[in-house]
Write an enzyme that holds these catalytic residues in place. Structure first.
Site, PDB file in Angstrom:
ATOM      1  N   CYS A  52      45.844 -30.559  18.785  1.00 24.14           N
ATOM      2  CA  CYS A  52      44.952 -30.787  17.457  1.00 24.14           C
ATOM      3  C   CYS A  52      44.620 -32.218  18.041  1.00 24.14           C
ATOM      4  CB  CYS A  52      46.314 -30.383  16.639  1.00 24.14           C
ATOM      5  SG  CYS A  52      46.299 -28.808  15.435  1.00 24.14           S
ATOM      6  N   CYS A  75      52.674 -23.284  13.999  1.00 22.21           N
ATOM      7  CA  CYS A  75      51.591 -24.005  14.546  1.00 22.21           C
ATOM      8  C   CYS A  75      51.239 -23.990  12.989  1.00 22.21           C
ATOM      9  CB  CYS A  75      51.006 -23.561  15.837  1.00 22.21           C
ATOM     10  SG  CYS A  75      48.969 -24.526  15.667  1.00 22.21           S
ATOM     11  N   GLN A  89      34.891 -14.418  18.400  1.00 19.29           N
ATOM     12  CA  GLN A  89      35.867 -15.578  17.472  1.00 19.29           C
ATOM     13  C   GLN A  89      37.133 -15.807  16.700  1.00 19.29           C
ATOM     14  OE1 GLN A  89      33.415 -18.383  17.365  1.00 19.29           O
ATOM     15  NE2 GLN A  89      30.961 -17.085  18.413  1.00 19.29           N
ATOM     16  N   GLU A 125      25.042  -9.056  28.045  1.00 19.44           N
ATOM     17  CA  GLU A 125      26.926  -9.242  27.915  1.00 19.44           C
ATOM     18  C   GLU A 125      27.194  -9.194  29.229  1.00 19.44           C
ATOM     19  OE1 GLU A 125      29.148 -11.381  26.196  1.00 19.44           O
ATOM     20  OE2 GLU A 125      30.467 -11.003  28.030  1.00 19.44           O
ATOM     21  N   CYS A 148      28.550 -23.815  20.873  1.00 15.69           N
ATOM     22  CA  CYS A 148      30.070 -24.182  20.653  1.00 15.69           C
ATOM     23  C   CYS A 148      30.690 -25.766  21.184  1.00 15.69           C
ATOM     24  CB  CYS A 148      31.779 -23.074  21.011  1.00 15.69           C
ATOM     25  SG  CYS A 148      31.265 -22.336  22.953  1.00 15.69           S
TER      26      CYS A 148
HETATM   27  N1  SAH Z   1      27.953 -13.464  20.979  1.00 15.57           N
HETATM   28  C1  SAH Z   1      29.387 -13.026  20.976  1.00 15.57           C
HETATM   29  C2  SAH Z   1      30.060 -13.928  21.719  1.00 15.57           C
HETATM   30  C3  SAH Z   1      29.955 -15.302  22.345  1.00 15.57           C
HETATM   31  S1  SAH Z   1      31.099 -16.677  23.515  1.00 15.57           S
HETATM   32  C4  SAH Z   1      30.354 -13.484  19.294  1.00 15.57           C
HETATM   33  O1  SAH Z   1      29.869 -14.535  18.225  1.00 15.57           O
HETATM   34  O2  SAH Z   1      31.289 -13.205  19.532  1.00 15.57           O
HETATM   35  C5  SAH Z   1      30.249 -15.820  24.476  1.00 15.57           C
HETATM   36  C6  SAH Z   1      29.640 -15.026  25.787  1.00 15.57           C
HETATM   37  O3  SAH Z   1      29.123 -15.065  26.669  1.00 15.57           O
HETATM   38  C7  SAH Z   1      31.472 -14.293  26.086  1.00 15.57           C
HETATM   39  O4  SAH Z   1      31.612 -12.474  25.518  1.00 15.57           O
HETATM   40  C8  SAH Z   1      31.253 -14.475  27.878  1.00 15.57           C
HETATM   41  O5  SAH Z   1      31.974 -12.961  28.080  1.00 15.57           O
HETATM   42  C9  SAH Z   1      29.682 -14.043  27.439  1.00 15.57           C
HETATM   43  N2  SAH Z   1      28.915 -15.109  29.250  1.00 15.57           N
HETATM   44  C10 SAH Z   1      29.375 -15.697  29.600  1.00 15.57           C
HETATM   45  N3  SAH Z   1      28.287 -15.898  30.385  1.00 15.57           N
HETATM   46  C11 SAH Z   1      27.517 -15.263  30.615  1.00 15.57           C
HETATM   47  C12 SAH Z   1      26.509 -14.670  31.198  1.00 15.57           C
HETATM   48  N4  SAH Z   1      25.655 -15.715  32.383  1.00 15.57           N
HETATM   49  N5  SAH Z   1      25.736 -13.541  30.795  1.00 15.57           N
HETATM   50  C13 SAH Z   1      26.018 -12.879  30.496  1.00 15.57           C
HETATM   51  N6  SAH Z   1      26.756 -13.167  29.138  1.00 15.57           N
HETATM   52  C14 SAH Z   1      27.195 -14.106  29.446  1.00 15.57           C
END
Ligand code: SAH
Length: 386
Positions: free
Chosen positions: A20, A94, A218, A268, A343
């Site tokens: 934090c 925390c 998330q 994914e 993010c």
């Molecule tokens: N949209 C989802 C996850 C976002 S986090 C949500 O909101 O919950 C980013 C995601 O991208 C992770 O799950 C990670 O495993 C995936 N990722 C990372 N590199 C990647 C790639 N080259 N191709 C496909 N997915 C990937």
């Protein structure tokens, strides 16, 4: 461990933890500061909308990870790694973590002695318990506890599980994960479900999601609903569109969009997350969605090469942002709208530069505060064809 003193919060480990950065800043000021930083970074592209903050910004993290170790007198300690090191700083509660999850970690630690379970020592390789991971379903209240061990056998396993459940009847599942490698990764490959289903479910935007120990989800579900709400608003779906949910994790964004779209494809890399995504489609009785385990860039390129049409592209890459291959393919397939969820504003800006140089313009953009008390900035941006 944060206590209030007047308006100031004091956390005894904040200087060592580094989690934090803004522990002592009033929340309104934090929001203001993030809004200004984001506005400046987005200045070359578009005006930003007002940052979306939290009403109650504490204890939002629904995923809690505690490292286990020993102090010099061989007493079990649990907490976080000191910033940029592998020294464990003892933490019982925390400011930003779910309070129930923190209490469960403390209870696990309290049980170790009577069960003669030793925490793992990274230097000597002795000991069993390496980490405890707790995931809490914000809307469902389901709780998953993952015990990460250095070897597969937990002595008097059944009694240990019983004792933990007696202290915390709210726990709905317990999983043993085996990490026998000398690595900084928390979770190993092997898993054994010792109680319950082996995952939790949570509800977001009216859909149910299953979350396994290794799947991405998330960490702040309250803000995630607002984030996804904005993403849907920007996508402006009418029911006919072909939609790609790139970097889809457990399929959350695509499944929420499926109600307003013709056909949805999710892609994914993580196999566990894809499995969860397919289960989530079934569970929510969504028929117009398919998931692929692949590199998002490679899949998008294949789609472009096969001359497939795409109306809306949702992309939610990890902190490192998207790849050149992905962006090239995106420009080639030319969806009418790209909804970029990020993010990390640094990689967002880098990627927006490429897209805006290739016939897209950033029309709207908003920051959503997913990580109060930290400097992290999450955002959604809408790109349309020029
Ligand atoms: N949209 C989802 C996850 C976002 S986090 C949500 O909101 O919950 C980013 C995601 O991208 C992770 O799950 C990670 O495993 C995936 N990722 C990372 N590199 C990647 C790639 N080259 N191709 C496909 N997915 C990937």
């Amino acid at each position: 461990m944060a206590e209030k003193q007047g308006n100031k919060k004091v956390c005894p480990v904040s200087s060592k933890c580094g989690g934090c950065q803004w522990i002592n800043r009033p929340y309104g000021e934090q929001l203001q500061s993030k809004a200004v930083r984001f506005r400046k970074m987005m200045e070359p592209f578009c005006k930003t909308e007002g940052i979306i903050g939290m009403e109650e910004p504490e204890h939002y993290r629904c995923k809690v990870h505690a490292a286990f170790g020993e102090d010099r007198k061989h007493n079990a300690i649990s907490g976080i790694y000191e910033e940029r090191s592998h020294r464990i700083v003892s933490v019982d509660s925390c400011l930003i973590e779910n309070e129930k999850a923190d209490a469960i970690v403390v209870s696990v630690r309290g049980l170790l002695k009577s069960f003669k379970i030793r925490p793992y020592n990274e230097d000597t390789g002795y000991g069993l318990l390496r980490h405890v991971l707790v995931r809490v379903g914000h809307a469902t209240g389901q709780i998953l506890v993952v015990l990460v061990l250095s070897s597969p056998i937990l002595p008097s396993k059944n009694n240990f599980v019983k004792a933990l459940l007696k202290l915390h009847p709210e726990i709905t599942s317990i999983v043993i994960n085996v990490n026998d490698r000398n690595t900084s990764m928390v979770l190993g490959e092997r898993e054994q479900v010792v109680y319950g289903k082996g995952y939790i479910e949570d509800r977001l935007c009216g859909k149910v999601f299953r979350i396994s120990p290794k799947s991405f989800y998330q960490v702040n579900p309250v803000q995630t609903e607002k984030l996804y709400g904005k993403a849907m608003e920007y996508a402006a779906l009418t029911g006919k569109e072909t939609v790609l949910d790139a970097y889809c994790g457990t399929g959350t964004i695509g499944l929420i969009a499926s109600e307003y779209a013709g056909r949805v494809i999710g892609v994914e890399l993580n196999g566990d997350a894809v499995r969860d995504a397919r289960m989530n489609a079934k569970q929510n009785q969504v028929k117009n969605i398919e998931f692929y385990q692949n590199d998002a860039g490679r899949l998008l390129l294949q789609m472009a090469e096969q001359g497939e049409k795409l109306d809306v592209l949702f992309m939610d890459p990890p902190r490192s942002g998207s790849s050149q291959e992905f962006l090239d393919a995106a420009v080639r397939i030319r969806p009418g709208r790209i909804v970029y969820i990020s993010c990390n504003p640094e990689t967002l800006v880098r990627d927006l530069k490429i897209l805006t140089g290739q016939g897209y313009r950033v029309e709207r953009s908003v920051a959503v505060d997913m990580f109060p008390f930290t400097e992290g900035i999450e955002s959604v941006s809408l790109l349309t064809k020029k």
